[in-house]
Design an enzyme around this catalytic site. Structure first.
Site, PDB file in Angstrom:
ATOM      1  N   ARG A 265      -5.238   7.684  -8.910  1.00 19.86           N
ATOM      2  CA  ARG A 265      -4.370   6.681  -8.362  1.00 19.86           C
ATOM      3  C   ARG A 265      -4.968   5.188  -8.893  1.00 19.86           C
ATOM      4  O   ARG A 265      -6.195   5.245  -9.384  1.00 19.86           O
ATOM      5  CB  ARG A 265      -4.295   6.394  -6.880  1.00 19.86           C
ATOM      6  CG  ARG A 265      -5.793   5.944  -6.285  1.00 19.86           C
ATOM      7  CD  ARG A 265      -5.718   5.658  -4.809  1.00 19.86           C
ATOM      8  NE  ARG A 265      -4.864   4.629  -4.327  1.00 19.86           N
ATOM      9  CZ  ARG A 265      -5.655   3.537  -3.784  1.00 19.86           C
ATOM     10  NH1 ARG A 265      -6.689   3.403  -3.633  1.00 19.86           N
ATOM     11  NH2 ARG A 265      -4.639   2.503  -3.245  1.00 19.86           N
TER      12      ARG A 265
ATOM     13  N   TYR B 248       0.893  -1.252   0.102  1.00 22.83           N
ATOM     14  CA  TYR B 248       0.157  -0.103   0.041  1.00 22.83           C
ATOM     15  C   TYR B 248       0.802   1.296   0.026  1.00 22.83           C
ATOM     16  O   TYR B 248       1.847   1.322   0.592  1.00 22.83           O
ATOM     17  CB  TYR B 248      -0.933   0.102   1.203  1.00 22.83           C
ATOM     18  CG  TYR B 248      -1.921  -0.988   1.432  1.00 22.83           C
ATOM     19  CD1 TYR B 248      -2.681  -1.242   0.527  1.00 22.83           C
ATOM     20  CD2 TYR B 248      -2.033  -1.761   2.664  1.00 22.83           C
ATOM     21  CE1 TYR B 248      -3.714  -2.229   0.693  1.00 22.83           C
ATOM     22  CE2 TYR B 248      -2.823  -2.756   2.833  1.00 22.83           C
ATOM     23  CZ  TYR B 248      -3.775  -3.049   1.891  1.00 22.83           C
ATOM     24  OH  TYR B 248      -4.532  -3.884   2.177  1.00 22.83           O
TER      25      TYR B 248
END
Lengths: 199, 346
Positions: free
Chosen positions: B223, B37
């Protein structure tokens, strides 16, 4: 900027229940079932000056009604648990700005009461809750949307669609319920033995 | 540009397919040989010619079929599209953003004519020619958010910003990676991310929220996110898990290249000018493993990423049970050669 709730006591969407505290207010509304009534008594004990401004709503509180009445609230309303929402609506219809709400009892009572209070437009910051009694949960089946009260095992059987559901660690304040998801969707029929929900 | 729209399905016989051009422009999400992440935001201000980043709202060969699939899902479950009452203005903001963007970016496909509040919208691929009054709900066949998102690929979460947080107060969600709008509507940013492992402890959500609350009008951000889906299925909702769950167990070494899809979300973030809400489109791209490995760099890299992914992330993304099969398949396309930086094919 707000900060995420601590995770040591659970996942981020799970409400934190803390001992009820008196806050400055124009009026207070206290809601409890039988298990939660002792938390209201403790609040009344700590801040007796709150009681003349307080309405108490008791849902199937049994022997605890008299004990709360003895604390001399401005008003005390009794309701069967099944009639919680209409009883709450009637009180909210008369409510004014500056109300603080205290809810105590089972997960089911708290979930139902808080969902109704939020739907009526109360700010979350004006609502406190304290869990008392059994760890049973209020669940929503994500498949058929049936709400099941007082679920004590994981998995449990949905009373709506009959599927075996596991308890996903996700809670909706709007619904006042945890999320139940089919446990054998990938392997139909393979359902593990239910275990008791601990907290 | 000329676009031909595929006749294809995202359920039943799963006739979804990517043309060679669609494979080349697939938004491969890994810029290195490992994954963890991060707050991987960048400005959404165009990108390489022909890439999915070039236009504000990418329209590709799957457009018409995706809109047909959305209509099927909504007919079965109208609660996939919900908007809390205070989000009406944000819905009009979103309609304006999409109509203006698409008509400017794809003038051959979409046309918007504005005469004061009187607007005419022409959507040629879907055969729509409607005239309505801007900000007057009664002049559209659906609410403004539902109207425009029935005509735009990708899911749409529309977020309210207040109390130092973002609130999931409206959405059109029919192609989600296992989350329920009906359950999550009304939640704040931290609450709706509760089931995601690790990220909270890493501070991901606090930093992402801070970034998103500061997105300004005319400077959108984007993103990529990713997961794995068996079969090219858009509707992998928790509601329908009993329908697609068994398919996850249908993989074999012989069919995995064809049936296992890399699912990539192009997430973009747009400040809405009237409501101060934040539009959060989540555009889903699907590509089978056998198509991925036609790009040698992607085959090598995907093998290394999946092989080294921690089990808790594979569990959350729902493919731990199939991870060994996937790794075995991809290993055949990884000769150990080094890969170039970045997401693009060599």
């Amino acid at each position: 900027m707000s900060t995420p709730p601590p995770t040591s006591t659970g996942f981020a969407s799970r409400p934190l229940h803390a001992p009820l505290l008196a806050r400055p207010c124009t009026a207070a509304l206290m809601i409890a079932d039988e298990a939660g009534a002792s938390a209201l008594l403790a609040l009344a004990e700590a801040t007796p000056e709150l009681m003349p401004r307080t309405t108490v709503l008791l849902a199937d509180a049994g022997v605890m009604n008299a004990a709360l009445r003895a604390r001399a609230p401005a008003r005390l309303v009794e309701t069967p648990l099944a009639g919680l929402e209409p009883a709450l609506d009637a009180l909210l219809a008369e409510a004014r700005m500056g109300l603080q709400v205290h809810v105590a009892g089972s997960e089911g009572l708290i979930g139902r009461a808080v969902a109704r209070l939020l739907a009526a437009g109360l700010p979350l910051g004006a609502i406190q809750s304290e869990h008392r009694g059994s760890p049973a949960r209020r669940m929503q089946c994500v498949h058929c949307k049936t709400i099941a009260e007082d679920i004590t095992t994981d998995p449990y059987t949905c009373p709506g669609c009959g599927r075996a559901l596991y308890v996903r660690e996700h809670f909706s304040r709007r619904l006042g319920a945890f999320q139940g998801v089919c446990i054998d969707a990938e392997t139909p029929g393979e359902v593990p033995e239910p275990v008791e929900i601990q907290s | 540009m000329t676009l031909t729209f595929n006749k294809e399905s995202f359920r039943g016989d799963y006739s979804y397919h990517n043309s060679p051009a669609a494979i080349r422009r697939f938004p491969f999400p890994f810029d290195r040989d490992e994954y963890m992440y991060s707050v991987n935001m960048e400005p959404h201000k165009g990108g390489r010619d022909g890439s999915v980043f070039q236009r504000r709202f990418d329209v590709d060969e799957h457009y018409v079929a995706e809109m047909e699939d959305r209509a099927i899902t909504l007919a079965r479950d109208p609660m996939r599209c919900q908007s809390l009452p205070h989000m009406r203005l944000a819905g009009w903001d979103l309609l304006e953003l999409i109509m203006v963007s698409k008509s400017e970016d794809y003038p051959d496909l979409f046309q918007l004519t504005r005469d004061g509040d009187r607007w005419r919208w022409v959507n040629k691929p879907l055969g729509i020619d409607d005239t309505f009054t801007f900000l007057d709900d009664a002049t559209l066949p659906h609410g403004p958010m539902e109207y425009i998102t029935r005509q735009t690929q990708g899911d749409f979460a529309v977020l309210d910003q207040r109390e130092g947080n973002l609130w999931m107060d409206a959405g059109m969600i029919t192609s989600q990676a296992d989350w329920s709008l009906d359950f999550d509507i009304g939640m704040n940013f931290f609450e709706w991310h509760a089931p995601v492992p690790r990220a909270a402890e890493m501070g991901i959500f606090q930093r992402a929220l801070k970034f998103l609350m500061n997105v300004q009008v005319d400077t959108p951000a984007r993103r990529l996110n990713w997961t794995m889906t068996v079969n090219p299925r858009l509707d992998t909702s928790p509601e329908t898990y009993p329908e697609w769950g068994p398919e996850k167990r249908s993989l074999t070494p012989d069919n995995i290249g064809e049936k296992q899809y890399l699912r990539v979300e192009l997430q973009t973030f747009w400040r809405l000018p009237r409501s101060n809400g934040l539009a959060f489109p989540i555009r889903c791209y699907l590509c089978s493993l056998q198509d991925i490995v036609t790009v040698p760099k992607w085959g090598r890299r995907l093998h290394r990423v999946i092989r080294d992914l921690p089990d808790d992330l594979a569990t959350y993304k729902g493919f731990l049970v199939n991870k060994p099969l996937i790794v075995d398949y991809l290993a055949r396309f990884d000769d150990g050669a080094p890969t170039s930086p970045g997401i693009w094919p060599d």
